[in-house]
Enzyme design. Structure first.
Site, PDB file in Angstrom:
ATOM      1  N   ILE A 100       0.901  -1.155   0.000  1.00  0.00           N
ATOM      2  CA  ILE A 100       0.000   0.000   0.000  1.00  0.00           C
ATOM      3  C   ILE A 100       0.942   1.208   0.000  1.00  0.00           C
ATOM      4  O   ILE A 100       1.909   1.248   0.763  1.00  0.00           O
ATOM      5  CB  ILE A 100      -0.945  -0.031   1.226  1.00  0.00           C
ATOM      6  CG1 ILE A 100      -1.858   1.189   1.306  1.00  0.00           C
ATOM      7  CG2 ILE A 100      -0.202  -0.169   2.525  1.00  0.00           C
ATOM      8  CD1 ILE A 100      -2.921   1.069   2.437  1.00  0.00           C
ATOM      9  N   SER A 101       0.688   2.193  -0.870  1.00  0.00           N
ATOM     10  CA  SER A 101       1.623   3.313  -1.019  1.00  0.00           C
ATOM     11  C   SER A 101       1.676   4.180   0.231  1.00  0.00           C
ATOM     12  O   SER A 101       0.735   4.205   1.035  1.00  0.00           O
ATOM     13  CB  SER A 101       1.207   4.186  -2.205  1.00  0.00           C
ATOM     14  OG  SER A 101       1.034   3.414  -3.354  1.00  0.00           O
ATOM     15  N   GLN A 102       2.781   4.919   0.335  1.00  0.00           N
ATOM     16  CA  GLN A 102       2.963   5.909   1.407  1.00  0.00           C
ATOM     17  C   GLN A 102       1.800   6.921   1.351  1.00  0.00           C
ATOM     18  O   GLN A 102       1.412   7.353   0.251  1.00  0.00           O
ATOM     19  CB  GLN A 102       4.291   6.608   1.122  1.00  0.00           C
ATOM     20  CG  GLN A 102       4.685   7.690   2.078  1.00  0.00           C
ATOM     21  CD  GLN A 102       5.918   8.453   1.567  1.00  0.00           C
ATOM     22  OE1 GLN A 102       6.302   8.348   0.405  1.00  0.00           O
ATOM     23  NE2 GLN A 102       6.513   9.222   2.439  1.00  0.00           N
TER      24      GLN A 102
END
Ligand code: SAH
Length: 239
Positions: A88-90
């Site tokens: 899951i992206s930053q």
């Protein structure tokens, strides 16, 4: 007549229910505090200004999109593993990419790379409908379940290769690609409206650049944003 045992147990049952509810509320409260801090310290502080994006980031419960053992660190400043070797992206990158789509509400969006479903949920807080494609079946299934459990009605998840886009729903007002292809997929550009925006990381790991692309009558206009690190955009033949 109630049996005396039930009568005596009754206060304990009520106490149990109240205790459990207060505990759940306290945990939710802590997550909300973490979330507001995340928006202030990681996102606003780095220059994201669009109020709709900031509001959406405050609303979406990121901890619901990460594995149970990582919920306590869901609001930290980085990507997190979500299984199947994906991430899951930053939070900052999610907010930045959403801002770069230049949304006003009411749009129809295509996302490639559903992953956990978090980015789709952030978009769904702002636009009319999000169509999102995920190539790994287990992730597509889990994202569907999470989004349904959280009550998102304006997101459609499709399991498949994002290179094909979503021909039944063209044209799209904006597109977001959350896995990095080596080149901009022309087929996706063809499914974008004139005036539409695409936000996409491009390049072979670890040399990737985030682009904001605008489709005009004269062709596409590419703007470099920042260097980024995304998982590669795979294709069904390569899997
Ligand atoms: N947006 C996600 C994070 C994406 S990680 C979130 O909010 O959690 C990138 C995702 O893209 C991974 O789940 C990966 O399986 C998926 N992906 C990679 N290549 C793809 C392709 N060709 N089509 C669709 N999804 C793809």
């Amino acid at each position: 007549m109630k049996s005396p045992v039930i009568k005596h147990l009754f206060p304990f049952v009520i106490f149990g229910i109240v205790f459990y509810s207060v505990r759940v509320m306290a945990v939710e409260d802590r997550y909300q505090t973490d979330r507001f801090e995340m928006v202030k310290l990681q996102i606003e502080a780095r220059g994201v200004r669009d109020p709709a994006v900031l509001e959406a980031m405050k609303r979406v419960k990121r901890h619901e999109f990460v594995p149970a053992e990582l919920q306590a660190v869901a609001y930290t400043d980085g990507p997190l593993p979500i299984g199947e070797a994906q991430t899951i992206s930053q939070p900052y990158i999610v907010a930045l990419m959403t801002e770069l789509l230049e949304l006003h509400g009411g749009e129809k969006i295509l996302e490639i790379g559903t992953g956990s479903g978090y980015q789709a949920a952030v978009l769904a807080e702002i636009v009319a409908h999000v169509y999102t494609i995920e190539i790994i079946p287990a992730l597509a299934k889990r994202a569907c379940e999470t989004l349904e459990r959280l009550g998102y009605r304006n997101i459609s998840v499709h399991e498949g290769d994002g290179h094909a886009g979503w021909p039944e729903e063209v044209p799209f007002d904006a597109m977001i690609v959350t896995a990095a292809p080596e080149q901009i997929p022309e087929n996706l550009i063809s499914q974008l409206k004139i005036g539409g925006r695409m936000v996409i990381p491009v390049g072979r790991y670890p040399n990737q650049m985030l682009y904001q692309i605008r489709k005009t009558n004269e062709g596409v206009v590419k703007k470099e944003v920042i260097p980024v690190l995304f998982v590669p955009m795979t294709s069904q033949e390569k899997r």
